[in-house]
Design a protein around this motif. Sequence first.
Motif, PDB file in Angstrom:
ATOM      1  N   GLN A 122       0.823  -1.208   0.000  1.00 53.11           N
ATOM      2  CA  GLN A 122       0.000   0.000   0.000  1.00 53.11           C
ATOM      3  C   GLN A 122       0.865   1.268   0.000  1.00 53.11           C
ATOM      4  O   GLN A 122       0.579   2.220  -0.730  1.00 53.11           O
ATOM      5  N   VAL A 123       1.909   1.251   0.833  1.00 57.62           N
ATOM      6  CA  VAL A 123       2.780   2.431   0.882  1.00 57.62           C
ATOM      7  C   VAL A 123       3.420   2.647  -0.479  1.00 57.62           C
ATOM      8  O   VAL A 123       3.488   3.772  -0.976  1.00 57.62           O
ATOM      9  N   ARG A 138       2.270   1.814  -3.340  1.00 58.80           N
ATOM     10  CA  ARG A 138       1.278   2.339  -4.276  1.00 58.80           C
ATOM     11  C   ARG A 138       0.993   3.816  -4.008  1.00 58.80           C
ATOM     12  O   ARG A 138       0.821   4.602  -4.935  1.00 58.80           O
ATOM     13  N   GLN A 139       0.960   4.164  -2.720  1.00 58.33           N
ATOM     14  CA  GLN A 139       0.725   5.576  -2.396  1.00 58.33           C
ATOM     15  C   GLN A 139       1.807   6.465  -2.973  1.00 58.33           C
ATOM     16  O   GLN A 139       1.574   7.620  -3.294  1.00 58.33           O
ATOM     17  N   HIS A 140       3.015   5.899  -3.110  1.00 61.22           N
ATOM     18  CA  HIS A 140       4.099   6.685  -3.675  1.00 61.22           C
ATOM     19  C   HIS A 140       4.259   6.436  -5.168  1.00 61.22           C
ATOM     20  O   HIS A 140       5.300   6.745  -5.745  1.00 61.22           O
ATOM     21  N   GLU A 181      -4.663   8.242  -8.939  1.00 62.70           N
ATOM     22  CA  GLU A 181      -3.557   7.811  -8.089  1.00 62.70           C
ATOM     23  C   GLU A 181      -2.267   8.361  -8.653  1.00 62.70           C
ATOM     24  O   GLU A 181      -2.222   8.843  -9.780  1.00 62.70           O
ATOM     25  N   ARG A 182      -1.211   8.214  -7.870  1.00 59.86           N
ATOM     26  CA  ARG A 182       0.106   8.567  -8.424  1.00 59.86           C
ATOM     27  C   ARG A 182       0.625   7.381  -9.209  1.00 59.86           C
ATOM     28  O   ARG A 182       0.398   6.235  -8.866  1.00 59.86           O
TER      29      ARG A 182
END
Lengths: 485, 329, 346
Positions: free
Chosen positions: A79-80, A82-84, A166-167
């Motif tokens: 998840q982290v 993907r967040q980045h 999303e990024r």
Amino acid sequence: MNANGPVRVAFAGAGKSFGAVRALSDVDLSVRAGECLGLIGHNGAGKSTLMQVLAGTLAADCGQLLIEGRDLRQGYSVQVARQHGIRCVFQELSLCPNLNVAENTRLMSPALRGFGWRRRAGELIEAMLEQIFPGHGIEADDIVADLSIGKRQMVEIARAFINVDERLDLIILDEPTSSLDARVAEQLLRHVRRFAEGGGSIVLISHILGEMLGTCDRIAVMRDGRIVETRAARDFTHDSLVEVMGGTAREQQQATEDFASRREQGSPRVEQRPARQADGRTVQAFAGEIVGLSGLAGHGQSQLLTQVLRDCVKHGSGASFVAGDRQTDGVFALWSIAENITIGSLNQLKRGLLLNPDAEQAMADDWMKRMSIRTPDMSNPILSLSGGNQQKALFARALASDSQIILMDDPMRGVDVGTKREVYSILMEEAARGRTFIWYTTELEELTYCDHVYVFRDGQAVLDMPRSELSEERILRSSFAEETP
Amino acid sequence: MNAPLNSVARAPVAARNNAARRARMLRAALPAVSLVVLLATIFIMQPRAMSYMGLNLMLNLAVPIALATIAQMLIISVNDLDLSMGSFISFVACVAVTLLDQHPFLGWLALAGCVGVYAVLGALIHSRNLPSIVVTLGMSFIWVGGAILLLPSPGGTAPQWLQALVRIKPPLIPLAIIVCIVLGLAMHFFLMRSTVGVVLRGAGGNPLAIAKAGWSLLRIKVAMYAMAGGFGVLSGLFLVGLTTSADANVALRYTLLSIAGVILGGGEFVGGRVSPMGAVLGALTLVLAGSLLSFIRISPDWQIGAQGAILIFVLALRAAVNRMEVRPL
Amino acid sequence: MKSRRHPLRRSLLCAALAVAPLMALPDASHADTADKKIALSNNYAGNSWRQLMLASWQQTTDKAVKDGLIASADSFTTAENQATEQAAQIQNLILQGYDAIVINASSPTALNGAVKQACDAGIIVVSFDGTVSEPCAYRISMDFKQTGIEQMDYLSERFPQGANVLEVRGLAGVSVDERIHSGITAGAQKHPNLKVIGEVNGNWSPTVAQKAVSGVLPSLPKVDAVVTQGGEGVGIAQAFVAAGRPLPAIIFGNREEELSWWKKQSDTQGYQSFSISSGPSISSLAFYVAQQLLDGKQMPHDLLSPAVTVTQQTLDASLKDLPKGGIVSETYSVDDVAKLKPAASL
């Protein structure tokens, strides 16, 4: 080529161990914005492990994982990542075969929700497929299990490039071209360049040196869990890459000159008409021959192998099969390496009615040496091996058996150059002893080892070339269009 | 030059996709077709069955089986198998005729507890990586034991409201059929069409991929098991509503019936390939096969065998359809 | 469908009731049920008793169909001996339009829903052996107390001058044992000349009975007779032989091995005895009850069936057709229905 963008992600002294095996040690590596970074090395050199750490599916034991300058190693997860904006297309396909293409798209894009999500997901994936692989022939409601392995790979890749609220900064492509035929691979590499030029970052892992040299801005070479060299791609050549990896540059094949046909006398050991062959032509294989099957992926080569196998089983003459799709056709996932090798030769290992464990052990150890399978213990589970080493175990299974006919269904997919070379020499050796090999391969280079090559199109063998006449250009021509041989 | 080249290369691939699609359609239609054939045969043999009362009589005991089949399907779609389904439903039935009747609050608490136990089972099976067959086989003895403790000898009374509920006679279409249709459609939309359903089924297809995509497999399993427990409870309640009383063995055969129903309905033991509509149809098929044999008046000695033969016949058709699905390269 | 059936049923019943007293009973059974269909719903067929029970049904109903007493009488057995399965079976039988359903039930309660549906559809439900508790159904149970009394009646006649009686009971705590025992006790009160001098538990098994009797024999005075619950006779006899005591009159339980032993003793030593037990032909009795009910006869819902007896006179005849391991069974007739007694409560 933009090799001077800001550093997006960096490893500093990263390390990872699995028990006693150090998979990664002291890795320093950075990926910049707008570049395509190549990562190359032997199977088991640690490329996939490193990328799994970056993707968040494995945690590094030590060192730093810097994303935009901050160390995020503690608590890092998928998840982290993907967040980045970091995503990964894994080597082992990670689509759900029971779901359709649109549904698989949704698994990666939680933002697709609410009424009509299915339609939107379908439109997104079809558009992305069209953009990367024009003329792909995949529909959003195709069930993944119905797609060929190459198409699954295309879906998997296209899915990673889809971005909904999303990024999306960095995509890791772990051997993306291994199941693609040359034309589609070319389309992908072009898209990779476009993506990098648009400011995105790509980490590309591949064993095909040409595409690494032609696509990447920089190439990092790994060996034994370390980065041993990082240079701009233009500073590498085919030979220097192989050298840094630890192999030696391959001498030019001299085989075409000393070709001696084995077809002068005797009758073929295998003679099979492809199921959809319109004329009377057959695929023949004689004792001691290596017969290659070529053409675009999915044009009936694998079916021919299945046909031959079925006939051999029917007539009680043994044949061994080396699968390319390890996961579904090859390994017994819950068994040890030794068991995976000896399963093909149980008759030789019998003492009375029961199996002789000493003989089993001896056979396993013998083949571990001959194939140089990299493992501390042959009784470890087969899945503890890296992909290339699993494939070696499958070769060992086939070669250890007493069958005279060995069928190979593109077995070198995703295997590093060094391993390939070792396997080739064993093949030649075994062929010289009178075994017959029928070998479907997607790599043209491998055809130079074959005595005869049959090119397939639309389920038919359209061309039969002895090695003395082998030419890449003819293969390509007959793969694509009508050609009278 | 380029265009014709492309089309030549793509033609067989397109054909294969179409063949696979056709086979898939056929496979999805098979449970419905078998049911229709079975129903038609029954109507010809016994025209009396073609009435409101007839359908109601033939099908009302199919509802608890359909509910049990849905429960089993949820478990199977995450590649597990529940061998305690029948004893669990028997236990629920015993709770319903004792606690639920006498102390409604305690009864509901116990039923909620049952669902909780299933959720815990899911968590246990996932986190300890235990084989579900062994765990649920063990649980089956626990459920039967619990049922015998609650209801040592056959008897008890289902709550009046429950009896009334399952005997509702809606106009035109019998309750059993309405419940089956609603159940099938609701589960279809939930499992096959919703985003949550996609993730849940994906966990059966390729658990590793689901984990890599950042979903929690633990939560998925817990949710699936809890839902299966919920449907098991519904099945037990519906059953006692019909039988009005219970014994500790009342639903033991539901374990195998529910598994057979899922498979008949086009599901597979592994790989997350399940179909809620198919499962409901499969359950109905099983029940009607029994009716048909009784109508044909096959000698009792042969009835068990004949029931098995029907099952094998339908599954053989399935296998034939499967062969049409060209194995991708 | 239901609403159409009810008035029909009621008027039929009324008509039958009105006509019944005017007719002589045996003949009355024919005309009205000739077009009726009766089904047997049986939960289990896996032991010899059940096989004999089904055979008896078959034999009786074949004859009844041939005689035009009934249109058809089919038997259905469930595969897995499970209540839900039998409930579904009963529902199918309702659909098939049977006029009466005879049930040997897998559960006394779990079929109640289906039985009620059958009753609501105007179908007569008769249960036997494994009875159902739904009030609308009829129940035929063995009159176990009576078998105890009959044993004592026989002994009183055999030993008018008085006798010492040993009682071999069944499995402690089971209701059947209690009921037979109460019959023996009642018989002892009725016949003061008979004195029960001992009581052991034989668990309905020859080997257990042999051990139990051997253990108690040394402490007993002369034993003239042994009353049993059926099936353990041979074991008891062996206990007496082994102890060197004279053979008493042992009451048997209709098993083939008991009757064979009795026959041998009777041929060589003039041994005399009596045998009594429940018979699997209770299924044919249930059939006649259903047929009579269809015919409009009024009966209480709880009935007691008589026991089957073998006397010295009928021994040869009973043994003649009895297969090895079989149980003596009597083929009932319509007339036996009239002899059924209502049960006070079960």
